[in-house]
Design a protein around this motif. Structure first.
Motif, PDB file in Angstrom:
ATOM      1  N   CYS A   1       0.839  -1.211   0.000  1.00 23.86           N
ATOM      2  CA  CYS A   1       0.000   0.000   0.000  1.00 23.86           C
ATOM      3  C   CYS A   1       0.866   1.250   0.000  1.00 23.86           C
ATOM      4  O   CYS A   1       0.573   2.219  -0.709  1.00 23.86           O
ATOM      5  N   GLY A   2       1.940   1.231   0.794  1.00 21.11           N
ATOM      6  CA  GLY A   2       2.844   2.375   0.848  1.00 21.11           C
ATOM      7  C   GLY A   2       3.495   2.653  -0.495  1.00 21.11           C
ATOM      8  O   GLY A   2       3.609   3.807  -0.916  1.00 21.11           O
ATOM      9  N   LYS A   3       3.920   1.595  -1.171  1.00 24.32           N
ATOM     10  CA  LYS A   3       4.555   1.767  -2.481  1.00 24.32           C
ATOM     11  C   LYS A   3       3.576   2.322  -3.505  1.00 24.32           C
ATOM     12  O   LYS A   3       3.961   3.063  -4.400  1.00 24.32           O
ATOM     13  N   LYS A   4       2.304   1.954  -3.368  1.00 21.42           N
ATOM     14  CA  LYS A   4       1.280   2.459  -4.294  1.00 21.42           C
ATOM     15  C   LYS A   4       0.740   3.811  -3.847  1.00 21.42           C
ATOM     16  O   LYS A   4      -0.093   4.400  -4.510  1.00 21.42           O
ATOM     17  N   ASP A   5       1.201   4.266  -2.678  1.00 28.26           N
ATOM     18  CA  ASP A   5       0.790   5.547  -2.103  1.00 28.26           C
ATOM     19  C   ASP A   5      -0.726   5.637  -1.918  1.00 28.26           C
ATOM     20  O   ASP A   5      -1.356   6.624  -2.296  1.00 28.26           O
ATOM     21  N   VAL A   6      -1.304   4.560  -1.378  1.00 21.91           N
ATOM     22  CA  VAL A   6      -2.728   4.544  -1.052  1.00 21.91           C
ATOM     23  C   VAL A   6      -2.873   4.176   0.427  1.00 21.91           C
ATOM     24  O   VAL A   6      -2.028   3.478   0.986  1.00 21.91           O
ATOM     25  N   PRO A   7      -3.923   4.651   1.082  1.00 17.62           N
ATOM     26  CA  PRO A   7      -4.131   4.316   2.486  1.00 17.62           C
ATOM     27  C   PRO A   7      -4.371   2.809   2.643  1.00 17.62           C
ATOM     28  O   PRO A   7      -5.059   2.198   1.823  1.00 17.62           O
ATOM     29  N   CYS A   8      -3.806   2.220   3.659  1.00 17.15           N
ATOM     30  CA  CYS A   8      -3.952   0.785   3.884  1.00 17.15           C
ATOM     31  C   CYS A   8      -5.308   0.506   4.545  1.00 17.15           C
ATOM     32  O   CYS A   8      -5.609   1.038   5.611  1.00 17.15           O
ATOM     33  N   PRO A   9      -6.135  -0.342   3.930  1.00 10.96           N
ATOM     34  CA  PRO A   9      -7.444  -0.632   4.512  1.00 10.96           C
ATOM     35  C   PRO A   9      -7.367  -1.368   5.838  1.00 10.96           C
ATOM     36  O   PRO A   9      -8.309  -1.335   6.620  1.00 10.96           O
ATOM     37  N   LEU A  10      -6.231  -1.995   6.122  1.00  9.82           N
ATOM     38  CA  LEU A  10      -6.098  -2.701   7.401  1.00  9.82           C
ATOM     39  C   LEU A  10      -6.194  -1.741   8.575  1.00  9.82           C
ATOM     40  O   LEU A  10      -6.593  -2.132   9.670  1.00  9.82           O
ATOM     41  N   ASP A  11      -5.851  -0.474   8.335  1.00 10.56           N
ATOM     42  CA  ASP A  11      -5.923   0.526   9.400  1.00 10.56           C
ATOM     43  C   ASP A  11      -7.357   0.813   9.823  1.00 10.56           C
ATOM     44  O   ASP A  11      -7.591   1.340  10.899  1.00 10.56           O
ATOM     45  N   ARG A  12      -8.325   0.486   8.959  1.00  5.43           N
ATOM     46  CA  ARG A  12      -9.735   0.742   9.256  1.00  5.43           C
ATOM     47  C   ARG A  12     -10.478  -0.477   9.795  1.00  5.43           C
ATOM     48  O   ARG A  12     -11.637  -0.377  10.157  1.00  5.43           O
ATOM     49  N   LEU A  13      -9.836  -1.611   9.803  1.00  5.04           N
ATOM     50  CA  LEU A  13     -10.460  -2.809  10.357  1.00  5.04           C
ATOM     51  C   LEU A  13     -10.157  -2.916  11.840  1.00  5.04           C
ATOM     52  O   LEU A  13      -9.138  -2.414  12.301  1.00  5.04           O
ATOM     53  N   GLU A  14     -11.025  -3.590  12.544  1.00  6.91           N
ATOM     54  CA  GLU A  14     -10.743  -3.828  13.948  1.00  6.91           C
ATOM     55  C   GLU A  14      -9.514  -4.705  14.052  1.00  6.91           C
ATOM     56  O   GLU A  14      -9.065  -5.283  13.071  1.00  6.91           O
ATOM     57  N   THR A  15      -8.977  -4.826  15.230  1.00  4.66           N
ATOM     58  CA  THR A  15      -7.832  -5.697  15.408  1.00  4.66           C
ATOM     59  C   THR A  15      -8.187  -7.107  14.998  1.00  4.66           C
ATOM     60  O   THR A  15      -9.346  -7.474  14.962  1.00  4.66           O
ATOM     61  N   ARG A  16      -7.193  -7.890  14.715  1.00  3.33           N
ATOM     62  CA  ARG A  16      -7.407  -9.253  14.241  1.00  3.33           C
ATOM     63  C   ARG A  16      -8.268 -10.045  15.220  1.00  3.33           C
ATOM     64  O   ARG A  16      -9.128 -10.813  14.817  1.00  3.33           O
ATOM     65  N   ALA A  17      -8.111  -9.838  16.515  1.00  2.00           N
ATOM     66  CA  ALA A  17      -8.902 -10.568  17.513  1.00  2.00           C
ATOM     67  C   ALA A  17     -10.368 -10.185  17.445  1.00  2.00           C
ATOM     68  O   ALA A  17     -11.250 -10.988  17.753  1.00  2.00           O
ATOM     69  N   ASP A  18     -10.657  -8.945  17.030  1.00  2.14           N
ATOM     70  CA  ASP A  18     -12.041  -8.480  16.969  1.00  2.14           C
ATOM     71  C   ASP A  18     -12.711  -8.789  15.632  1.00  2.14           C
ATOM     72  O   ASP A  18     -13.916  -8.691  15.517  1.00  2.14           O
ATOM     73  N   ALA A  19     -11.923  -9.086  14.626  1.00  5.73           N
ATOM     74  CA  ALA A  19     -12.472  -9.249  13.273  1.00  5.73           C
ATOM     75  C   ALA A  19     -13.305 -10.501  13.134  1.00  5.73           C
ATOM     76  O   ALA A  19     -13.221 -11.434  13.813  1.00  5.73           O
TER      77      ALA A  19
END
Length: 90
Positions: A72-90
């Protein structure tokens, strides 16, 4: 401003070896899922897809997430993982 979910790159991290019951050992997707990702509709569909994928990755999540964030950083787009709950909550 980029839309996080609309611009989300494919979860594929370019390993593409299908050993795990037809699922890629890198991203956990099947070949049909990889092809269909770009046709997913909106935010709700992509969010659900990422949640299912994260649950499927299990112990491989940390490695995949690290590589996907870098993608995501290389493509210069926001990472969608930042908007998901933590892995334990998903």
């Amino acid at each position: 401003m980029a839309k996080r979910w609309r611009d989300a790159p494919s979860p594929c991290i370019d390993i593409c070896k299908y050993r795990d019951a037809g699922r890629c050992i890198g991203c956990g997707m099947t070949k049909p899922e990889k092809k269909s990702f770009k046709r997913l509709g909106g935010k709700a569909e992509k969010k659900a897809f990422f949640r299912e994928l994260i649950a499927r990755l299990g112990s491989r999540y940390d490695r995949w997430a690290h590589v996907y964030r870098r993608k995501c950083g290389k493509k210069d787009v926001p990472c969608p993982l930042d908007r998901l709950e933590t892995r334990a909550d998903a």
